[in-house]
Scaffold this motif. Structure first.
Motif, PDB file in Angstrom:
ATOM      1  N   LYS A  21     -19.325 -46.249 -16.794  1.00 39.61           N
ATOM      2  CA  LYS A  21     -18.711 -45.299 -17.739  1.00 39.61           C
ATOM      3  C   LYS A  21     -19.627 -44.984 -18.961  1.00 39.61           C
ATOM      4  N   GLN A  22     -19.859 -43.730 -18.841  1.00 36.66           N
ATOM      5  CA  GLN A  22     -20.952 -43.154 -19.565  1.00 36.66           C
ATOM      6  C   GLN A  22     -20.327 -42.763 -20.834  1.00 36.66           C
ATOM      7  N   TYR A  23     -20.934 -43.008 -22.129  1.00 37.26           N
ATOM      8  CA  TYR A  23     -20.541 -42.676 -23.348  1.00 37.26           C
ATOM      9  C   TYR A  23     -21.598 -41.738 -23.956  1.00 37.26           C
ATOM     10  N   TYR A  24     -21.466 -40.500 -23.587  1.00 42.90           N
ATOM     11  CA  TYR A  24     -22.369 -39.336 -24.156  1.00 42.90           C
ATOM     12  C   TYR A  24     -22.267 -38.896 -25.528  1.00 42.90           C
ATOM     13  N   SER A  25     -20.999 -39.539 -26.066  1.00 42.90           N
ATOM     14  CA  SER A  25     -20.771 -39.194 -27.654  1.00 42.90           C
ATOM     15  C   SER A  25     -21.531 -40.303 -28.282  1.00 42.90           C
TER      16      SER A  25
ATOM     17  N   TYR B  31     -29.553 -35.113 -28.415  1.00 41.26           N
ATOM     18  CA  TYR B  31     -28.274 -35.536 -28.619  1.00 41.26           C
ATOM     19  C   TYR B  31     -27.315 -34.323 -28.714  1.00 41.26           C
ATOM     20  N   LEU B  32     -27.534 -33.568 -29.521  1.00 42.16           N
ATOM     21  CA  LEU B  32     -26.741 -32.294 -29.834  1.00 42.16           C
ATOM     22  C   LEU B  32     -26.835 -31.367 -28.552  1.00 42.16           C
ATOM     23  N   GLU B  33     -27.880 -31.421 -27.846  1.00 47.17           N
ATOM     24  CA  GLU B  33     -27.704 -30.496 -26.633  1.00 47.17           C
ATOM     25  C   GLU B  33     -26.723 -31.126 -25.577  1.00 47.17           C
ATOM     26  N   VAL B  34     -26.733 -32.541 -25.714  1.00 43.97           N
ATOM     27  CA  VAL B  34     -25.965 -33.346 -24.478  1.00 43.97           C
ATOM     28  C   VAL B  34     -24.489 -32.987 -25.191  1.00 43.97           C
ATOM     29  N   LEU B  35     -24.185 -33.187 -26.492  1.00 41.58           N
ATOM     30  CA  LEU B  35     -22.668 -33.092 -27.094  1.00 41.58           C
ATOM     31  C   LEU B  35     -22.243 -31.784 -26.802  1.00 41.58           C
TER      32      LEU B  35
ATOM     33  N   HIS C  33     -27.270 -29.911 -21.791  1.00 40.41           N
ATOM     34  CA  HIS C  33     -28.116 -30.733 -21.288  1.00 40.41           C
ATOM     35  C   HIS C  33     -27.110 -31.765 -20.731  1.00 40.41           C
ATOM     36  N   GLN C  34     -27.361 -31.942 -19.343  1.00 41.16           N
ATOM     37  CA  GLN C  34     -26.400 -32.955 -18.424  1.00 41.16           C
ATOM     38  C   GLN C  34     -27.349 -34.064 -18.353  1.00 41.16           C
ATOM     39  N   LEU C  35     -27.008 -35.155 -18.680  1.00 42.95           N
ATOM     40  CA  LEU C  35     -27.592 -36.432 -18.385  1.00 42.95           C
ATOM     41  C   LEU C  35     -27.514 -36.733 -16.814  1.00 42.95           C
TER      42      LEU C  35
END
Length: 140
Positions: free
Chosen positions: A13-17, A39-43, A47-49
């Motif tokens: 369970k990934q917590y991208y935030s 981090y901002l790009e992911v939010l 950008h997808q991890l």
């Protein structure tokens, strides 16, 4: 705690935030800035991890490389931040890496500042998102 890119928790369970900024032994301000930008790009969804199994593989490869370089001690597992490769990888993921091609296309006047001036963090502000128009002047 296993962290992808030394900032994102790894798990099914990934917590991208959630991100731990500057949780690595590093050049503090430059590392914090690049990690915050990633981090901002992911939010924002730009950008997808990768899937968590791929994140684990990458983390294990880095750990093995660090174990080969240093003694396998827990406190030495955060040494990747002292290498310029780490910053270049973050910059490539953000889209601000000043490659020769990008400099020539986006900002040819900055060629000297990107490739022949002494290296400094402002070079990651020459191209891409978050570029500063006066970065060349500040590098001089």
């Amino acid at each position: 705690v296993p962290l992808y890119e030394y900032m994102f928790p790894i798990g099914p369970k990934q917590y991208y935030s959630l991100a731990f900024i500057n949780f690595v032994q590093s050049a503090t301000f430059m590392c914090a800035e690049l990690q915050a930008r990633l981090y901002l790009e992911v939010l924002l969804g730009r950008h997808q991890l990768p899937h968590y199994t791929k994140q684990l593989e990458e983390m294990q490869a880095i750990r093995l490389a660090l174990c080969a370089r240093y003694i396998d001690r827990q406190q030495l597992r955060v040494q990747a931040g002292i290498s310029i490769k780490y910053y270049d990888e973050l910059a490539k993921k953000i889209g601000c890496y000043p490659s020769l091609g990008r400099i020539l296309v986006e900002r040819p006047s900055a060629l000297w500042h990107a490739w022949f001036a002494p290296w400094q963090p402002l070079q990651y502000r020459l191209v891409g998102r978050g570029r500063l128009e006066d970065a060349e002047k500040q590098i001089e």
